[in-house]
Each structure stands twice: as structure tokens, then as C-alpha cells.
Design a protein around this motif. Structure first.
Motif, mmCIF file in Angstrom:
data_model
loop_
_atom_site.group_PDB
_atom_site.id
_atom_site.type_symbol
_atom_site.label_atom_id
_atom_site.label_comp_id
_atom_site.label_asym_id
_atom_site.label_seq_id
_atom_site.Cartn_x
_atom_site.Cartn_y
_atom_site.Cartn_z
ATOM 1 N N ILE A 23 58.806 38.896 59.483
ATOM 2 C CA ILE A 23 57.581 38.261 59.939
ATOM 3 C C ILE A 23 56.938 38.289 61.300
ATOM 4 O O ILE A 23 57.998 37.712 62.098
ATOM 5 N N ASP A 24 55.834 38.784 61.505
ATOM 6 C CA ASP A 24 55.370 38.564 62.863
ATOM 7 C C ASP A 24 56.084 38.711 64.002
ATOM 8 O O ASP A 24 55.941 37.895 65.305
ATOM 9 N N MET A 25 57.029 39.842 64.299
ATOM 10 C CA MET A 25 57.629 40.278 65.357
ATOM 11 C C MET A 25 56.693 41.166 66.154
ATOM 12 O O MET A 25 57.126 42.214 66.699
ATOM 13 N N ASP A 28 52.300 39.476 70.575
ATOM 14 C CA ASP A 28 51.531 37.969 70.759
ATOM 15 C C ASP A 28 52.694 36.778 70.817
ATOM 16 O O ASP A 28 52.463 35.816 71.217
ATOM 17 N N PHE A 29 53.719 36.897 70.080
ATOM 18 C CA PHE A 29 54.562 35.622 69.956
ATOM 19 C C PHE A 29 55.818 35.956 70.862
ATOM 20 O O PHE A 29 56.533 34.826 71.135
ATOM 21 N N VAL A 30 56.229 37.189 71.382
ATOM 22 C CA VAL A 30 57.515 37.331 71.722
ATOM 23 C C VAL A 30 57.377 37.655 73.494
ATOM 24 O O VAL A 30 58.416 37.405 73.823
ATOM 25 N N GLY A 34 50.650 36.411 75.454
ATOM 26 C CA GLY A 34 50.215 36.515 74.083
ATOM 27 C C GLY A 34 49.837 35.164 73.695
ATOM 28 O O GLY A 34 49.939 34.030 74.191
ATOM 29 N N PHE A 35 49.657 34.907 72.159
ATOM 30 C CA PHE A 35 49.493 34.018 71.493
ATOM 31 C C PHE A 35 50.199 32.756 71.717
ATOM 32 O O PHE A 35 50.125 31.568 72.213
ATOM 33 N N GLY A 36 51.396 33.094 71.530
ATOM 34 C CA GLY A 36 52.788 32.010 71.496
ATOM 35 C C GLY A 36 52.645 31.303 73.027
ATOM 36 O O GLY A 36 52.741 30.116 72.973
ATOM 37 N N THR A 38 50.086 31.105 75.197
ATOM 38 C CA THR A 38 48.725 30.227 75.272
ATOM 39 C C THR A 38 49.049 28.836 74.629
ATOM 40 O O THR A 38 48.355 27.992 75.018
ATOM 41 N N LEU A 39 49.878 28.881 73.633
ATOM 42 C CA LEU A 39 49.963 27.670 73.102
ATOM 43 C C LEU A 39 50.928 26.556 73.917
ATOM 44 O O LEU A 39 51.025 25.428 73.419
ATOM 45 N N GLY A 40 51.397 27.230 74.971
ATOM 46 C CA GLY A 40 52.211 26.365 75.815
ATOM 47 C C GLY A 40 54.007 26.530 75.412
ATOM 48 O O GLY A 40 54.607 25.891 76.058
ATOM 49 N N ARG A 71 51.894 40.889 60.307
ATOM 50 C CA ARG A 71 51.608 40.783 61.542
ATOM 51 C C ARG A 71 50.381 39.505 61.432
ATOM 52 O O ARG A 71 49.759 39.601 60.435
ATOM 53 N N GLU A 72 50.531 38.595 62.126
ATOM 54 C CA GLU A 72 49.362 37.473 62.293
ATOM 55 C C GLU A 72 48.274 37.886 63.153
ATOM 56 O O GLU A 72 48.527 38.317 64.149
ATOM 57 N N SER A 73 47.126 38.043 62.480
ATOM 58 C CA SER A 73 45.931 38.927 62.951
ATOM 59 C C SER A 73 44.729 38.561 62.585
ATOM 60 O O SER A 73 44.470 38.066 61.339
ATOM 61 N N GLY A 131 46.645 34.010 57.917
ATOM 62 C CA GLY A 131 47.125 32.653 57.949
ATOM 63 C C GLY A 131 48.647 32.664 58.539
ATOM 64 O O GLY A 131 49.108 33.600 59.025
ATOM 65 N N LYS A 132 49.427 31.482 58.421
ATOM 66 C CA LYS A 132 50.659 31.590 58.685
ATOM 67 C C LYS A 132 51.464 32.079 57.426
ATOM 68 O O LYS A 132 52.554 32.849 57.598
ATOM 69 N N GLY A 133 51.209 31.845 56.125
ATOM 70 C CA GLY A 133 51.963 32.475 55.180
ATOM 71 C C GLY A 133 51.287 33.894 54.871
ATOM 72 O O GLY A 133 50.184 34.114 55.028
ATOM 73 N N GLY A 156 62.213 37.021 61.046
ATOM 74 C CA GLY A 156 61.130 36.898 62.050
ATOM 75 C C GLY A 156 60.721 35.547 62.691
ATOM 76 O O GLY A 156 61.818 34.665 62.737
ATOM 77 N N VAL A 157 59.605 35.488 63.324
ATOM 78 C CA VAL A 157 59.307 34.080 63.944
ATOM 79 C C VAL A 157 58.029 33.591 63.262
ATOM 80 O O VAL A 157 57.063 34.486 62.826
ATOM 81 N N THR A 158 57.739 32.195 63.723
ATOM 82 C CA THR A 158 58.753 31.609 63.876
ATOM 83 C C THR A 158 59.260 30.776 62.829
ATOM 84 O O THR A 158 58.327 30.583 61.737
ATOM 85 N N THR A 159 60.277 30.385 62.678
ATOM 86 C CA THR A 159 60.989 29.830 61.858
ATOM 87 C C THR A 159 60.503 28.712 61.078
ATOM 88 O O THR A 159 60.299 28.850 59.677
ATOM 89 N N GLU A 160 59.983 27.832 61.714
ATOM 90 C CA GLU A 160 59.155 26.653 60.744
ATOM 91 C C GLU A 160 57.883 26.801 60.739
ATOM 92 O O GLU A 160 57.169 25.891 60.153
ATOM 93 N N VAL A 161 57.064 27.897 61.071
ATOM 94 C CA VAL A 161 55.806 28.115 60.982
ATOM 95 C C VAL A 161 55.686 29.431 60.106
ATOM 96 O O VAL A 161 55.643 28.864 58.755
ATOM 97 N N CYS A 162 55.332 30.565 60.629
ATOM 98 C CA CYS A 162 55.153 31.682 59.633
ATOM 99 C C CYS A 162 56.353 31.981 58.616
ATOM 100 O O CYS A 162 56.094 32.384 57.645
ATOM 101 N N SER A 186 62.938 29.946 66.614
ATOM 102 C CA SER A 186 61.757 29.397 66.901
ATOM 103 C C SER A 186 61.542 28.910 68.281
ATOM 104 O O SER A 186 62.509 29.174 69.095
ATOM 105 N N TYR A 187 60.614 28.572 68.605
ATOM 106 C CA TYR A 187 60.412 28.004 70.340
ATOM 107 C C TYR A 187 61.188 26.653 70.340
ATOM 108 O O TYR A 187 61.295 26.127 71.491
ATOM 109 N N PHE A 188 61.443 26.016 69.167
ATOM 110 C CA PHE A 188 61.806 24.710 69.213
ATOM 111 C C PHE A 188 63.564 24.788 68.378
ATOM 112 O O PHE A 188 63.372 24.887 67.172
HETATM 113 N N1 TIU Z 1 54.302 33.574 63.368
HETATM 114 C C1 TIU Z 1 54.045 32.385 63.630
HETATM 115 O O1 TIU Z 1 54.906 31.643 63.349
HETATM 116 N N2 TIU Z 1 52.742 32.072 64.130
HETATM 117 C C2 TIU Z 1 52.754 30.804 64.752
HETATM 118 O O2 TIU Z 1 51.570 30.519 65.386
HETATM 119 N N3 TIU Z 1 53.742 30.378 65.271
HETATM 120 C C3 TIU Z 1 53.948 29.137 66.372
HETATM 121 O O3 TIU Z 1 55.175 28.683 66.213
HETATM 122 N N4 TIU Z 1 52.987 28.670 66.953
#
Ligand code: TIU
Length: 222
Positions: A23-25, A28-30, A34-36, A38-40, A71-73, A131-133, A156-162, A186-188
């Protein structure tokens, strides 16, 4: 049938009917910019799993089992990006804005690529998901059905989201799912720990978890 030492109990993995979903390696996340980020989030936490994910992919390739990447895109016009997703919160850059790796979370931009170390091999399926799924608004379900896949190994990433969203979608569709504990992050850290615990609680209400070494041992014994 392979038997993987897993929690909450052994995971039976039928060769030929199992696929790996990574998932989503993506950069943008790593990677920073990237997206990750930008979310802080502190994205550096996620790079630690890259060698383990690479080993997991190598195990599936060596066994001749399918490897699927996601890929989340979003498309360049953001036609598949709900305003509720783009407008949420106060990110430093929003989806579609120009960042240091191109437009944030937009398909085809440099930052949206899977990191070079885990690049899909020729012929491996890559699912772009808005989406996330990974099942929502994609062909993943049809692809798995056509391949006769009944069991999924997830990383893949992130554990609790996608990752968790995809695992729950798969579980509801009848797939037996094994999440590789050291191939997801996860970031957390507390969210990762909670996700692993809730997946395997109640007799495996969402599925199973195991370290990569347990899957490698099961393959070696087969
Ligand atoms: N791929 C994925 O998990 N997308 C996210 O937005 N994850 C966050 O933890 N933000």
C-alpha cells in the motif's frame, strides 16, 4: 498449505491463491515535501520499513506469487478528489497544489511515484486509488477475482489509514488477510500498535498479523 505463526492464531496461506498488496509506498508519504509532510507529519519514521518491504516483495517474486502495488492519487483535474478531502484541515499545501516534488498527490507527478527501492517490476499490477481503501473506486476486486485470489498479505503505509482501511474492505469481501507487522508503519507509533491490536482482537475480527520472519520461515519449510 503454508502455516504462518501469526496472531491471534496460525494463518493458513494457500500458495497460488495469495497475493501481496503493498500500500502506497510513494514519495508523497515517505519523503519530505509530499502529501504526508503537508499534513504536518514527520515522514522520516516511515523509511525504516523500506528494507523489510523490499524483502517481502522479493519473497513473493521468488515464489512466483502476485505482487500488487497501490498509489493514493488523483487525476490532474482533481475530478476524482472529493472537495471534502481537499478542503479538510489546514495543510501547508492542498491536494493539487504545486510542491517541491510536483503537484501534491496527483497521478504522474514525481512525488506520486512509488519509491525507487520498491518500484513495481514489469508486469506487476499498480492500482491508482482516490480513497484510503484500495477497493473503493478501483478494479482491485475484479482483478483479484480473475486471478482466483482468496488470501491477501498486506504491507505499506500508513498502518491505521490506508492499510487498515484496505484490510477492512478486504475482510468484508471475504478475503483472509495477514498484515506484516514490520512491513507497515505509521507517523504515530501508538496508532500502529493500536491498529495491530484491534485487527487481531476478538479472534481476528479483521485478520491476522505476523512479522516477516514468520512468513519467511513458513515459505522455507514448504
Ligand atoms: N496511504 C495513506 O495512508 N494515506 C494517508 O493519507 N495516510 C495518512 O496517514 N495521512
Amino acid at each position: 498449505m503454508l502455516t504462518v505463526a501469526a496472531q491471534p492464531f496460525a494463518f493458513a496461506l494457500p500458495p497460488g491463491r495469495a497475493a501481496l498488496v503493498v500500500i502506497d509506498m510513494q514519495r508523497d508519504f515517505v519523503e519530505p515535501g509530499g502529501f504526508g509532510e503537508t499534513l504536518g507529519n514527520d515522514v522520516s519514521r516511515l523509511t525504516a520499513i523500506v528494507p523489510t518491504v523490499a524483502r517481502l516483495i522479493a519473497l513473493f517474486r521468488a515464489s512466483g506469487w502476485p505482487v500488487i502495488h497501490t498509489r493514493e492519487s488523483h487525476d490532474a483535474a482533481l475530478a476524482d478528489c472529493p472537495p471534502a478531502k481537499r478542503d479538510r484541515g489546514a495543510p501547508s499545501l492542498r491536494i493539487g497544489d504545486a510542491g517541491p516534488m510536483g503537484r501534491i498527490l496527483v497521478r504522474g507527478e514525481p512525488g506520486n511515484a512509488i519509491i525507487a527501492e520498491l518500484a513495481p517490476a514489469p508486469g506487476e499490477i499498480v492500482i491508482d486509488k482516490p480513497g484510503k481503501g484500495a477497493f473503493y473506486a478501483t478494479a482491485l476486486g475484479d482483478i483479484l477475482r480473475l486471478k482466483g485470489i482468496t488470501h491477501l498479505v498486506l504491507a505499506g503505509v500508513t498502518t491505521e489509514v490506508c492499510v487498515q482501511t484496505t484490510m477492512r474492505e478486504a475482510n468484508d469481501r471475504g478475503y483472509d488477510c495477514l498484515l506484516i507487522e514490520d512491513a507497515t508503519e505509521s507517523y504515530f507509533p501508538e496508532f500502529k500498535a493500536a491498529t495491530l491490536a484491534m485487527i487481531r482482537a476478538q479472534g481476528g475480527i479483521v485478520g491476522w498479523t505476523a512479522p516477516l520472519a514468520a512468513l519467511e520461515a513458513a515459505v522455507a519449510e514448504s
